[in-house]
Design an enzyme around this catalytic site. Structure first.
Site, PDB file in Angstrom:
ATOM      1  CB  SER A 143    -123.462 147.006  20.982  1.00  0.00           C
ATOM      2  OG  SER A 143    -123.610 146.419  19.720  1.00  0.00           O
ATOM      3  CG  HIS A 170    -122.584 150.093  24.161  1.00  0.00           C
ATOM      4  ND1 HIS A 170    -123.786 149.973  24.841  1.00  0.00           N
ATOM      5  CD2 HIS A 170    -122.879 149.932  22.848  1.00  0.00           C
ATOM      6  CE1 HIS A 170    -124.750 149.738  23.981  1.00  0.00           C
ATOM      7  NE2 HIS A 170    -124.236 149.710  22.757  1.00  0.00           N
ATOM      8  CE  LYS A 216    -126.472 152.350  23.170  1.00  0.00           C
ATOM      9  NZ  LYS A 216    -127.256 153.060  22.203  1.00  0.00           N
TER      10      LYS A 216
HETATM   11  N1  PMP Z   1    -123.879 152.540  18.047  1.00  0.00           N
HETATM   12  C1  PMP Z   1    -123.967 151.547  18.931  1.00  0.00           C
HETATM   13  C2  PMP Z   1    -122.736 150.724  19.225  1.00  0.00           C
HETATM   14  C3  PMP Z   1    -125.179 151.280  19.575  1.00  0.00           C
HETATM   15  O1  PMP Z   1    -125.281 150.266  20.434  1.00  0.00           O
HETATM   16  C4  PMP Z   1    -126.307 152.084  19.271  1.00  0.00           C
HETATM   17  C5  PMP Z   1    -127.659 151.895  19.942  1.00  0.00           C
HETATM   18  N2  PMP Z   1    -128.006 150.674  20.331  1.00  0.00           N
HETATM   19  C6  PMP Z   1    -126.163 153.103  18.324  1.00  0.00           C
HETATM   20  C7  PMP Z   1    -124.943 153.314  17.741  1.00  0.00           C
HETATM   21  C8  PMP Z   1    -127.329 153.948  17.910  1.00  0.00           C
HETATM   22  O2  PMP Z   1    -127.580 154.936  18.851  1.00  0.00           O
HETATM   23  P1  PMP Z   1    -129.048 155.505  19.076  1.00  0.00           P
HETATM   24  O3  PMP Z   1    -129.795 154.499  19.861  1.00  0.00           O
HETATM   25  O4  PMP Z   1    -128.827 156.773  19.830  1.00  0.00           O
HETATM   26  O5  PMP Z   1    -129.643 155.736  17.733  1.00  0.00           O
END
Ligand code: PMP
Length: 640
Positions: free
Chosen positions: A433, A461, A491
């Site tokens: 991420s 992602h 996302k």
């Molecule tokens: N996994 C990754 C790689 C993320 O980037 C994120 C959110 N930034 C999440 C899990 C968590 O998802 P959510 O925002 O739906 O709680």
């Protein structure tokens, strides 16, 4: 910059040996008299007549205000009694190896600054051991109003210093023995017990003394700790006068709210403060913040589906038909037809037997990891995995082993070295991420299979971005599935929630064992219906996937043409800056020009690895991206 205030620092030495030092932060009008007073003070010191006196006047940067540590005075009659008490106080603060620490005072006498020690290993952490670390750039707030600088006020100066030191990142305790032959007092300070003054810690006439700062934290943080100690201007408020402080061995404790306020002030001072800003526009490639229109280069809504009329209509219709909230957990009354429909659609889309949705991606990770491994098991996690995976690993109770980023040889070695354990799980982001790079999935799967470990990837992602039709890493590599294909609805799918795709057995297990699924209210039907509609749009319009990736490649090319290095395998384009403050300044300058690009700092990434994180959307135009690249390049080169 603190308007109208100046830092006046005096140092005096004799044949290179430090004998006296003091400093004040005062209004400009007081500078001439304070310079004279400090110079006079330098010239009469019981440690000797100086042959060199330096008085420096400079404007401090931003000033942090801290509340003085609470003070208690402990009356001791002999140095032995004083040192025994100091040892007791340190022990009470969780410090061990006290005799060895006390013995180090032999070496501090010749140092200009303090010794900085790892509180556990006693390793020296100062870059220059002969000099040590100097806590400078501080004063008592009320000394501006009153106070002459001519006479040394050991007591107030020490409280100011100790207060600053205890707010430096990672410092857990300080012990000080006065190095003035006429002043036999010392102290132990920690946040928990405050400033514990000890009246006698050495014989009169003994010139030895010094300070030891005890540190507990990551090594990468040490430079920031030293910067705070040596450069951060600090004004200490409410320094109690000597007659006000508590006498006896009672342990003074700052109030619980004071501790929060002080720690927050230190976070702000380190440039790590955070706040929410209101985006006053529908989710999309542009927004308005504080009345200013901005091009959004930081959204996870990669395919511009959050505001798509088919998606919002589905959400509105579902809310009207099924209610705004689900009213219960999934296993009680919270499962409605949109939940079931979306799960079937997700499983079809990813090509698995079944799927399960969660209220957020964070909960999907935490709940899944905890359902698969526990005490006595081992979970192996990539060092750059998302925080929700890290938290899932920690909460599971399993032994956590962190392997080097995307280093399949390291993973293999660690798995091969495992003794007998009940279960093993290997978990990785599919697209990382903060770096935008991709897991080597074929090798990952092969290694997990060979070592009979559960394999889990997080496609937050990757879904909608990677693979010809946005189905993620398995499509990209043309390989089989891991045991757990986790992802988010928040996302590229423009809604909110998380999911896990896998075999029917896995999903049945999670439904029975995944605590964040079981013990939390089901997400509302509108979020489920929105994600379902977004999946349909994605299936009907795979050109969106191609467009987001072309846009990312175009931005990387534009940046390269302008001399800025960046690379990506997804929609995330990180631009490494390094220094936290510089990254924040770049983000601020870009914002002033109309580009919303966030600076990502510790603790999201390692200290000193701050970056701008550009996220590209299918809806960005080439013109948008060219303008953004030009602005980034301009500010990037301005920093070198
Ligand atoms: N996994 C990754 C790689 C993320 O980037 C994120 C959110 N930034 C999440 C899990 C968590 O998802 P959510 O925002 O739906 O709680």
């Amino acid at each position: 910059m603190a308007e109208g205030l100046y830092c006046v620092k005096m140092r005096a030495s004799q044949e290179g040996r430090h004998i006296s030092g003091a400093e004040r932060i005062v209004p400009s009008a007081a500078v001439p008299s304070v310079v004279a007073q400090l110079a006079a003070r330098a010239l009469k010191h019981s440690k000797g007549v100086p042959d060199f006196v330096n008085v420096k006047v400079e404007r401090p940067g931003e000033i942090v205000r801290l509340k003085a540590l609470p003070v208690a005075t402990n009356v001791t009659r002999t140095p032995a009694e004083g040192r025994a008490l100091a040892a007791d106080l340190l022990r009470g603060a969780g410090i061990g190896r006290i005799d060895e620490i006390m013995a180090l005072f032999r070496e501090t006498y010749s140092m200009r600054g303090a010794m900085l020690l790892d509180a556990d290993t006693l390793e020296r952490l100062e870059p220059d051991r002969a000099r040590g670390v100097r806590a400078t750039c501080m004063d008592a707030a009320d000394s501006i109003a009153k106070g002459s600088a001519a006479d040394k006020n050991h007591y107030a100066e020490a409280i100011v210093l100790a207060t600053k030191v205890q707010h430096a990142p990672g410092i857990v305790a300080e012990i000080c023995v006065s190095d003035d032959p006429d002043y036999v007092t010392g102290y132990v300070a920690t946040r928990g017990i405050g400033y514990q003054r000890i009246t006698v810690v050495k014989e009169k006439g003994d010139p030895s003394g010094g300070r030891i700062f005890l540190y507990r934290g990551p090594r990468e943080q040490v430079p920031e700790t030293i910067r705070f100690l040596e450069q951060q201007a600090v004004m200490v408020e409410d320094v109690p006068s000597l007659d006000m402080c508590h006498v006896g061995r009672a342990r003074a404790r700052p109030s619980r709210m004071d501790i929060l306020a002080d720690e927050l002030a230190a976070v702000e001072a380190a440039g790590l403060g955070r706040r929410c800003q209101v985006s006053d526009a529908p989710t999309g490639p542009t927004t308005v913040i504080d009345g200013k229109p901005l091009l959004v280069l930081s959204s996870n809504d990669y395919l511009d589906l959050a505001r798509d009329s088919r998606v919002t209509a589905a959400a509105a219709e579902a809310a009207r038909r099924w209610g705004a909230g689900s009213g219960g957990a999934r296993l009680t009354t919270g499962t409605q037809p949109p939940h079931v429909a979306l799960e079937a659609h997700l499983a079809r889309f990813k090509g698995t037997e079944a799927a399960l949705t969660y209220a957020t991606g964070y909960m999907a990770n935490v709940g899944t990891i905890g359902a698969l491994v526990g005490k006595g098991d081992v979970v192996l996690s990539d060092e750059l995995n998302h925080a929700s995976i890290i938290d899932g690993c920690r909460l599971s109770g399993a032994t956590v082993m962190v392997y080097r980023h995307n280093d399949m040889d390291d993973l293999e070695r660690r798995l091969a070295g495992l003794g007998v354990c009940r279960r093993r799980l290997v978990v990785s982001d599919a697209v990382f991420s903060m770096d935008g790079d991709m897991l080597d999935l074929p090798r990952f799967l092969e290694i997990c299979h060979r070592h009979d470990a559960f394999s889990m990837i997080d496609e937050a992602h990757a879904t909608g971005v990677v693979g010809a039709t946005g189905r993620g890493l398995c499509e990209h590599f043309g390989c089989g599935h891991p045991d757990v294909l986790m992802g988010t609805l928040s996302k590229a799918l423009g809604s909110e929630g998380g999911y896990v795709c896998g075999t029917k057995l896995l999903v049945d297990w999670l439904r029975n064992r995944s605590r964040s699924f079981i013990f939390s209210t089901a997400p509302g039907a509108s979020a489920m219906a929105a994600a379902d509609a977004a999946l349909s749009v994605l299936e009907a319009e795979p050109e969106r996937v191609a467009r987001v990736r072309e846009n990312a490649a175009f931005l990387v090319e534009e940046l390269a043409r302008l001399g800025v290095k960046a690379a990506t395998q997804s929609a995330i384009v990180p631009i490494l800056v390094g220094d936290e403050r510089w990254a924040v300044r770049m983000a601020e300058s870009l914002r002033a020009e109309g580009f919303l690009v966030p600076a990502i700092r510790y603790p999201t990434v390692a200290r000193g690895a701050a970056r701008l994180r550009v996220a590209v959307m299918s809806a960005h135009t080439r013109a948008d991206l060219s303008l953004a690249a030009a602005a980034i390049a301009r500010h990037y080169s301005g920093g070198e």
